[in-house]
Write a protein that holds these residues in place. Structure first.
Motif, PDB file in Angstrom:
ATOM      1  N   LEU A  25      10.968   8.317  -5.087  1.00  0.00           N
ATOM      2  CA  LEU A  25      10.278   8.734  -3.869  1.00  0.00           C
ATOM      3  C   LEU A  25       9.203   7.713  -3.547  1.00  0.00           C
ATOM      4  CD1 LEU A  25       9.821  12.420  -4.984  1.00  0.00           C
ATOM      5  CD2 LEU A  25      11.465  11.625  -3.307  1.00  0.00           C
ATOM      6  N   ARG A  26       8.868   7.625  -2.277  1.00  0.00           N
ATOM      7  CA  ARG A  26       7.732   6.776  -1.899  1.00  0.00           C
ATOM      8  C   ARG A  26       6.905   7.503  -0.846  1.00  0.00           C
ATOM      9  NH1 ARG A  26      11.568   4.286   1.354  1.00  0.00           N
ATOM     10  NH2 ARG A  26      10.831   4.049   3.490  1.00  0.00           N
ATOM     11  N   TRP A  27       5.643   7.151  -0.799  1.00  0.00           N
ATOM     12  CA  TRP A  27       4.717   7.702   0.182  1.00  0.00           C
ATOM     13  C   TRP A  27       4.162   6.532   0.975  1.00  0.00           C
ATOM     14  CZ3 TRP A  27       6.017   9.973  -4.213  1.00  0.00           C
ATOM     15  CH2 TRP A  27       6.142  11.363  -4.236  1.00  0.00           C
ATOM     16  N   GLU A  28       4.203   6.685   2.283  1.00  0.00           N
ATOM     17  CA  GLU A  28       3.688   5.661   3.192  1.00  0.00           C
ATOM     18  C   GLU A  28       2.641   6.287   4.092  1.00  0.00           C
ATOM     19  OE1 GLU A  28       6.774   3.834   5.464  1.00  0.00           O
ATOM     20  OE2 GLU A  28       7.960   3.337   3.689  1.00  0.00           O
ATOM     21  N   GLN A  29       1.645   5.516   4.410  1.00  0.00           N
ATOM     22  CA  GLN A  29       0.638   5.998   5.342  1.00  0.00           C
ATOM     23  C   GLN A  29       1.138   5.780   6.761  1.00  0.00           C
ATOM     24  OE1 GLN A  29      -3.208   4.126   5.212  1.00  0.00           O
ATOM     25  NE2 GLN A  29      -4.187   6.047   5.761  1.00  0.00           N
ATOM     26  N   THR A  30       1.080   6.856   7.552  1.00  0.00           N
ATOM     27  CA  THR A  30       1.471   6.798   8.959  1.00  0.00           C
ATOM     28  C   THR A  30       0.258   7.201   9.798  1.00  0.00           C
ATOM     29  OG1 THR A  30       2.174   9.112   9.129  1.00  0.00           O
ATOM     30  CG2 THR A  30       3.811   7.527   8.309  1.00  0.00           C
ATOM     31  N   VAL A  31       0.421   7.216  11.109  1.00  0.00           N
ATOM     32  CA  VAL A  31      -0.679   7.645  11.974  1.00  0.00           C
ATOM     33  C   VAL A  31      -1.010   9.122  11.751  1.00  0.00           C
ATOM     34  CG1 VAL A  31      -0.310   5.893  13.740  1.00  0.00           C
ATOM     35  CG2 VAL A  31       0.887   8.069  13.907  1.00  0.00           C
ATOM     36  N   ASP A  32      -0.049   9.884  11.234  1.00  0.00           N
ATOM     37  CA  ASP A  32      -0.259  11.318  10.986  1.00  0.00           C
ATOM     38  C   ASP A  32      -0.682  11.632   9.552  1.00  0.00           C
ATOM     39  OD1 ASP A  32       0.498  11.988  13.618  1.00  0.00           O
ATOM     40  OD2 ASP A  32       2.616  11.871  13.048  1.00  0.00           O
ATOM     41  N   GLY A  33      -0.878  10.622   8.727  1.00  0.00           N
ATOM     42  CA  GLY A  33      -1.238  10.839   7.324  1.00  0.00           C
ATOM     43  C   GLY A  33      -0.197  10.228   6.406  1.00  0.00           C
ATOM     44  N   GLY A  37       0.794  -1.226   0.000  1.00  0.00           N
ATOM     45  CA  GLY A  37       0.000   0.000   0.000  1.00  0.00           C
ATOM     46  C   GLY A  37       0.822   1.270   0.000  1.00  0.00           C
ATOM     47  N   ARG A  38       2.076   1.182  -0.432  1.00  0.00           N
ATOM     48  CA  ARG A  38       2.922   2.374  -0.541  1.00  0.00           C
ATOM     49  C   ARG A  38       2.926   2.847  -1.994  1.00  0.00           C
ATOM     50  NH1 ARG A  38       8.263  -0.102   2.128  1.00  0.00           N
ATOM     51  NH2 ARG A  38       7.805  -1.514   0.423  1.00  0.00           N
ATOM     52  N   VAL A  39       3.048   4.140  -2.170  1.00  0.00           N
ATOM     53  CA  VAL A  39       3.146   4.741  -3.497  1.00  0.00           C
ATOM     54  C   VAL A  39       4.620   4.942  -3.814  1.00  0.00           C
ATOM     55  CG1 VAL A  39       2.689   6.830  -4.849  1.00  0.00           C
ATOM     56  CG2 VAL A  39       0.921   5.915  -3.329  1.00  0.00           C
ATOM     57  N   TRP A  40       5.014   4.571  -5.037  1.00  0.00           N
ATOM     58  CA  TRP A  40       6.383   4.768  -5.513  1.00  0.00           C
ATOM     59  C   TRP A  40       6.351   5.650  -6.744  1.00  0.00           C
ATOM     60  CZ3 TRP A  40      10.767   2.653  -3.215  1.00  0.00           C
ATOM     61  CH2 TRP A  40      10.534   1.716  -2.218  1.00  0.00           C
ATOM     62  N   VAL A  41       7.314   6.569  -6.856  1.00  0.00           N
ATOM     63  CA  VAL A  41       7.411   7.440  -8.031  1.00  0.00           C
ATOM     64  C   VAL A  41       8.879   7.529  -8.449  1.00  0.00           C
ATOM     65  CG1 VAL A  41       7.100   9.783  -8.936  1.00  0.00           C
ATOM     66  CG2 VAL A  41       5.386   8.805  -7.404  1.00  0.00           C
ATOM     67  N   GLU A  64       3.246  10.201   4.355  1.00  0.00           N
ATOM     68  CA  GLU A  64       4.591  10.754   4.501  1.00  0.00           C
ATOM     69  C   GLU A  64       5.410  10.473   3.242  1.00  0.00           C
ATOM     70  OE1 GLU A  64       8.551  10.214   7.317  1.00  0.00           O
ATOM     71  OE2 GLU A  64       6.786   8.996   7.699  1.00  0.00           O
ATOM     72  N   LYS A  65       6.068  11.516   2.723  1.00  0.00           N
ATOM     73  CA  LYS A  65       6.944  11.387   1.554  1.00  0.00           C
ATOM     74  C   LYS A  65       8.364  11.094   2.030  1.00  0.00           C
ATOM     75  CE  LYS A  65       8.045  15.140  -1.013  1.00  0.00           C
ATOM     76  NZ  LYS A  65       7.949  16.159  -2.090  1.00  0.00           N
ATOM     77  N   VAL A  66       8.997  10.075   1.390  1.00  0.00           N
ATOM     78  CA  VAL A  66      10.341   9.655   1.760  1.00  0.00           C
ATOM     79  C   VAL A  66      11.168   9.503   0.493  1.00  0.00           C
ATOM     80  CG1 VAL A  66      11.698   7.808   2.841  1.00  0.00           C
ATOM     81  CG2 VAL A  66       9.425   8.367   3.723  1.00  0.00           C
TER      82      VAL A  66
END
Length: 126
Positions: free
Chosen positions: A96-104, A83-87, A106-108
């Motif tokens: 880059l990847r985006w992961e869902q955290t408790v705060d929304g 369920g992570r987004v990769w670009v 997050e871009k990494v």
């Protein structure tokens, strides 16, 4: 004499550039519209790709308002099975990847140690 031309006039979208792509669990929808960058002064008004994640009802849960991925250049994206987004940004080779955290969401910035999925890369970069 008959000539057969295949592919003339048709262009298919690569699977790693599909807009409105549902997440593996079906809870989210990913798109990357090209929109003006209005957050960063050095990019003011420049068209950039903006990672946008919506819920099934169409509500925006996340939009990368700090994107610097120039809209005239290619990017490639998708969901992994976790369920992570990769670009992949073809302009500078960043992943880059985006992961869902408790705060929304997050871009990494990612590197090889992150287990980058090869499907995110265009054919020429694999």
């Amino acid at each position: 004499m008959t000539y057969l031309l295949s592919g003339c006039g048709t262009r298919t979208t690569p699977p790693n550039q599909t807009q409105n792509l549902a997440s593996p669990n079906g809870h989210y929808v990913l798109s990357l519209p090209i929109e003006p960058q209005n957050n960063l002064p050095e990019y003011r008004g420049a068209p950039v790709w903006k990672v946008t994640i919506r819920d099934k009802a169409g509500n925006i849960l996340y939009k990368d308002e700090d994107s610097t991925m120039i809209g005239a250049l290619s990017v490639y994206w998708g969901w992994d099975t976790q369920g992570r987004v990769w670009v992949y940004n073809s302009d500078d080779g960043r992943i880059l990847r985006w992961e869902q955290t408790v705060d929304g969401w997050e871009k990494v910035e990612s590197d090889a140690s992150d287990g980058i999925p090869t499907w995110i890369l265009p054919d020429y970069a694999r």
